[in-house]
Write a protein that holds these residues in place. Structure first.
Motif, mmCIF file in Angstrom:
data_model
loop_
_atom_site.group_PDB
_atom_site.id
_atom_site.type_symbol
_atom_site.label_atom_id
_atom_site.label_comp_id
_atom_site.label_asym_id
_atom_site.label_seq_id
_atom_site.Cartn_x
_atom_site.Cartn_y
_atom_site.Cartn_z
ATOM 1 N N SER A 270 0.858 -1.191 0.000
ATOM 2 C CA SER A 270 0.000 0.000 0.000
ATOM 3 C C SER A 270 0.888 1.232 0.000
ATOM 4 O O SER A 270 1.566 1.517 1.006
ATOM 5 N N VAL A 271 0.898 1.943 -1.101
ATOM 6 C CA VAL A 271 1.687 3.173 -1.187
ATOM 7 C C VAL A 271 1.167 4.199 -0.199
ATOM 8 O O VAL A 271 1.948 4.873 0.487
ATOM 9 N N ILE A 272 -0.142 4.296 -0.090
ATOM 10 C CA ILE A 272 -0.723 5.275 0.832
ATOM 11 C C ILE A 272 -0.313 4.978 2.270
ATOM 12 O O ILE A 272 0.102 5.876 3.023
ATOM 13 N N ASP A 273 -0.401 3.722 2.679
ATOM 14 C CA ASP A 273 -0.006 3.375 4.057
ATOM 15 C C ASP A 273 1.466 3.646 4.293
ATOM 16 O O ASP A 273 1.873 4.126 5.361
ATOM 17 N N SER A 274 2.299 3.345 3.296
ATOM 18 C CA SER A 274 3.737 3.592 3.440
ATOM 19 C C SER A 274 4.029 5.075 3.594
ATOM 20 O O SER A 274 4.856 5.475 4.433
ATOM 21 N N LEU A 275 3.356 5.911 2.816
ATOM 22 C CA LEU A 275 3.579 7.354 2.923
ATOM 23 C C LEU A 275 3.036 7.912 4.232
ATOM 24 O O LEU A 275 3.643 8.811 4.832
ATOM 25 N N LYS A 276 1.919 7.391 4.687
ATOM 26 C CA LYS A 276 1.393 7.818 5.991
ATOM 27 C C LYS A 276 2.399 7.543 7.098
ATOM 28 O O LYS A 276 2.575 8.351 8.017
ATOM 29 N N THR A 278 5.474 7.696 7.008
ATOM 30 C CA THR A 278 6.604 8.631 6.985
ATOM 31 C C THR A 278 6.164 10.072 7.240
ATOM 32 O O THR A 278 6.971 10.997 7.096
ATOM 33 N N GLY A 279 4.891 10.267 7.583
ATOM 34 C CA GLY A 279 4.418 11.591 7.962
ATOM 35 C C GLY A 279 3.659 12.356 6.897
ATOM 36 O O GLY A 279 3.219 13.484 7.147
ATOM 37 N N PHE A 280 3.485 11.777 5.724
ATOM 38 C CA PHE A 280 2.685 12.441 4.685
ATOM 39 C C PHE A 280 1.197 12.217 4.942
ATOM 40 O O PHE A 280 0.790 11.315 5.680
ATOM 41 N N VAL A 281 0.390 13.079 4.296
ATOM 42 C CA VAL A 281 -1.066 12.933 4.336
ATOM 43 C C VAL A 281 -1.524 12.663 2.905
ATOM 44 O O VAL A 281 -1.879 13.582 2.161
ATOM 45 N N PRO A 282 -1.525 11.410 2.498
ATOM 46 C CA PRO A 282 -1.850 11.081 1.110
ATOM 47 C C PRO A 282 -3.326 10.752 0.913
ATOM 48 O O PRO A 282 -4.037 10.392 1.850
ATOM 49 N N ASP A 283 -3.779 10.878 -0.326
ATOM 50 C CA ASP A 283 -5.123 10.435 -0.720
ATOM 51 C C ASP A 283 -5.088 10.201 -2.230
ATOM 52 O O ASP A 283 -4.098 10.523 -2.888
ATOM 53 N N ILE A 284 -6.200 9.672 -2.772
ATOM 54 C CA ILE A 284 -6.232 9.358 -4.197
ATOM 55 C C ILE A 284 -6.776 10.505 -5.039
ATOM 56 O O ILE A 284 -6.875 10.380 -6.256
ATOM 57 N N ALA A 285 -7.118 11.628 -4.411
ATOM 58 C CA ALA A 285 -7.601 12.794 -5.148
ATOM 59 C C ALA A 285 -7.273 14.048 -4.344
ATOM 60 O O ALA A 285 -7.111 13.983 -3.119
ATOM 61 N N PRO A 286 -7.163 15.206 -5.008
ATOM 62 C CA PRO A 286 -6.892 16.442 -4.273
ATOM 63 C C PRO A 286 -7.987 16.739 -3.260
ATOM 64 O O PRO A 286 -9.158 16.432 -3.485
ATOM 65 N N GLY A 287 -7.617 17.350 -2.139
ATOM 66 C CA GLY A 287 -8.595 17.701 -1.116
ATOM 67 C C GLY A 287 -7.943 18.471 0.013
ATOM 68 O O GLY A 287 -6.708 18.562 0.093
ATOM 69 N N ASP A 288 -8.764 19.019 0.894
ATOM 70 C CA ASP A 288 -8.250 19.785 2.020
ATOM 71 C C ASP A 288 -7.355 18.907 2.889
ATOM 72 O O ASP A 288 -7.726 17.799 3.276
ATOM 73 N N GLY A 289 -6.159 19.414 3.191
ATOM 74 C CA GLY A 289 -5.242 18.699 4.058
ATOM 75 C C GLY A 289 -4.419 17.629 3.380
ATOM 76 O O GLY A 289 -3.492 17.090 3.982
ATOM 77 N N VAL A 290 -4.722 17.315 2.134
ATOM 78 C CA VAL A 290 -3.967 16.283 1.400
ATOM 79 C C VAL A 290 -2.677 16.912 0.882
ATOM 80 O O VAL A 290 -2.712 17.902 0.147
ATOM 81 N N ASP A 291 -1.527 16.329 1.272
ATOM 82 C CA ASP A 291 -0.274 16.919 0.789
ATOM 83 C C ASP A 291 0.353 16.137 -0.356
ATOM 84 O O ASP A 291 1.284 16.625 -0.997
ATOM 85 N N VAL A 316 11.054 11.718 -2.138
ATOM 86 C CA VAL A 316 11.937 10.716 -2.735
ATOM 87 C C VAL A 316 12.758 10.013 -1.659
ATOM 88 O O VAL A 316 12.985 8.795 -1.728
ATOM 89 N N GLU A 317 13.200 10.739 -0.649
ATOM 90 C CA GLU A 317 13.933 10.112 0.451
ATOM 91 C C GLU A 317 13.098 9.049 1.146
ATOM 92 O O GLU A 317 13.629 8.010 1.579
ATOM 93 N N ALA A 318 11.789 9.279 1.240
ATOM 94 C CA ALA A 318 10.905 8.263 1.832
ATOM 95 C C ALA A 318 10.756 7.065 0.897
ATOM 96 O O ALA A 318 10.775 5.902 1.337
ATOM 97 N N LEU A 319 10.636 7.324 -0.397
ATOM 98 C CA LEU A 319 10.415 6.235 -1.355
ATOM 99 C C LEU A 319 11.606 5.289 -1.434
ATOM 100 O O LEU A 319 11.427 4.068 -1.520
ATOM 101 N N VAL A 320 12.831 5.819 -1.426
ATOM 102 C CA VAL A 320 13.993 4.951 -1.644
ATOM 103 C C VAL A 320 14.202 3.958 -0.507
ATOM 104 O O VAL A 320 14.955 2.987 -0.664
#
Length: 510
Positions: A270-276, A278-291, A316-320
């Motif tokens: 899960s890309v979204i779970d992995s980014l969460k 590391t401190g990101f706020v991901p989602d599958i579409a633009p929205g308030d609070g989504v970075d 990118v540092e999180a992805l690698v």
């Protein structure tokens, strides 16, 4: 009116791997190989997705020129920003009208033919959006575009009415996982019994939507996928019988191709779970609070709300650090590296367009062998079970695509060309064979090596495969490209793998 020496029938088999063609599974495609010339090193583009590849087919250009940067993307120019699923033909039509005809930022074959007073027709069983992409301005020129399933992708209305009165209503899409059989037969019959006898278009695109869908739900070598392949091959056999009896004498040239290959899903992430994490706020579409927007699909497309270099470096540092990450691309810092350390410059894979995401990535792939004996495996992010077919990345089996040409304009007798070629080369070749100018927007080349009489002319110059390498910390990635004259083809991309470069390949490390 421009003279038109040759008519063309372009037949596509969505998602067909070239190594699935043989005299038993696909006797009719194999028959075309014996009659014509095979492009044995045919490639598609990156992302290796249908609605990037087919725009590349009809524009003769990569995504950097035509702007279709993924099956799905975020439209930053819209107010507010919007998520675009290019499977939606109605949405594509609206975007084209709102942008004054600039859905694609490069002219298509249909437009060029229409302006020259020539005709192009489309018959397709793909998604409605894909069907529209083959000739998105067919309405403007009064050309025919028909879907095997979706009325909203069809034009003109009177032709659809005529077709339904003769052949019956368009069949529904079959239940998920079942091969799409009926529609493939329908579009073949429409061409043979109506389109050619009544209209004889200068160029016809006939696109079978299988075996792509069957592979996604049954595995690339699964029984139902092979059923879909066999059925499409049998329908192609009807076309080939017509061509040998009639079409060939009428000057029709056949080009058979596929838009990409498939590899096999083996490890779900899960890309979204992995980014969460590391401190990101991901989602599958633009929205308030989504970075960061994570566009759903097998192609990693990440759109940042804060597009600063600092934030891109952080991403990118999180992805690698992720075990599932493959090659990564960002806007160029220099000729090889992206602005985020560890990434490649996006122009190396021809994706540097205003619509492109801030970060592209492919999932890490390998040369594992699946249960059907097919090479190529990958991490993936979707709810389906492991073992099913996927595409979109840079594994050589995803990039490998079918390419066969036959007719009086081409070399025949089973000729095989090992010179790299690509989906962007088809339209420049068609234009050249008919004495039409090739627009500067086209990145493809004319396939002189398979044109009749090519033995009497100088063959293209094939360069040594060029391997580029970069990375960050323990993450390393490689990209291999090969040039033919001034056209560059993608051979493959790898991350943290033991992929061996061909003997004699040149290496460039960042």
């Amino acid at each position: 009116m421009t003279s038109f020496d040759h008519k063309f029938l372009i037949v596509s088999f969505d998602g067909l791997r070239p190594d699935l063609i043989d005299s038993v599974q696909t006797p009719n495609i194999a028959r075309l190989q014996r009659l014509g010339a095979t492009l044995a090193a045919q490639r598609t583009v990156y992302p290796s997705e249908t609605r990037v590849a087919f725009p590349s087919l009809v524009t003769g250009a990569t995504a950097s020129r035509h702007g279709m940067v993924g099956n799905k993307y975020v439209d930053r120019l819209a107010m507010p920003q919007r998520y675009v699923d290019t499977a939606d033909a109605v949405l594509l039509d609206r975007i084209n009208r709102e942008s004054s005809g600039m859905l694609m930022s490069a002219p298509t074959l249909g437009e060029l033919l229409g302006r020259a007073g020539r005709s192009m027709a489309v018959l397709a069983t793909n998604t409605p959006g894909t069907t529209r992409f083959f000739h998105h301005k067919a309405e403007q020129f009064g050309h025919i575009r028909l879907s095997g399933h979706f009325p909203e992708a069809c034009t003109p209305a009177d032709v659809l009415l005529e077709i339904e009165q003769r052949f019956g209503s368009l069949p529904p899409v079959p239940p998920q996982g079942e091969p799409d059989i009926e529609a493939q037969t329908l579009i073949t019959s429409i061409f043979l019994d109506h389109l050619w006898p009544k209209h004889a278009p200068d160029v016809t695109v006939l696109s079978y939507g299988e075996p792509d869908t069957a592979s996604h739900f049954n595995g690339t070598g699964g029984a139902k996928t092979r059923q879909a392949i066999a059925h499409c091959d049998a329908e192609f056999g009807r076309l080939l019988d017509w061509w040998e009896a009639e079409g060939r004498q009428a000057g029709v040239q056949i080009i058979a191709l596929s838009d990409h290959g498939h590899i096999t899903a083996h490890t779900r992430v899960s890309v979204i779970d992995s980014l969460k994490a590391t401190g990101f706020v991901p989602d599958i579409a633009p929205g308030d609070g989504v970075d960061v927007v994570v566009v759903p699909g097998q192609v990693g497309a990440l759109y940042l709300a804060d597009r600063s270099v600092t934030q891109m470096i952080r991403l990118v540092e999180a992805l690698v650090e992720e075990p599932w990450i493959g090659p990564i691309f960002t806007a160029a810092r220099n000729e090889v590296e992206g602005i985020a350390p560890g990434s490649f410059a996006s122009h190396l894979v021809f994706t540097d367009h205003i619509r492109a995401p801030d970060v592209y990535f492919a999932f890490r792939a390998d040369d594992g062998v699946d249960e059907f004996g097919l090479v190529g495996g990958t991490f993936y992010d979707n709810p389906r079970r492991p073992g099913l077919g996927l595409h979109g990345g840079l594994h050589p089996k995803e990039l490998a695509s079918v390419g066969i040409v036959a007719g009086s304009a081409f070399r025949g007798g089973g000729h095989v060309s090992a010179i790299p070629s690509g989906i962007c080369d088809i339209v420049p070749t068609i234009l050249s064979l008919n004495g039409m100018a090739i627009p500067d927007s086209m990145t493809g080349r004319v396939l002189t090596e398979v044109i009749a009489g090519a033995a009497d002319v100088e063959l293209p110059m094939v360069g040594t495969p060029h391997v580029l390498e970069t990375g960050l910390n323990s993450y390393r990635q490689r990209l291999q490209r090969t040039s033919v004259n001034r056209t560059i083809y993608l051979d493959g991309g790898w991350a943290n793998s033991e992929a061996v470069s061909p003997a004699g390949a040149s290496m460039e490390r960042a």
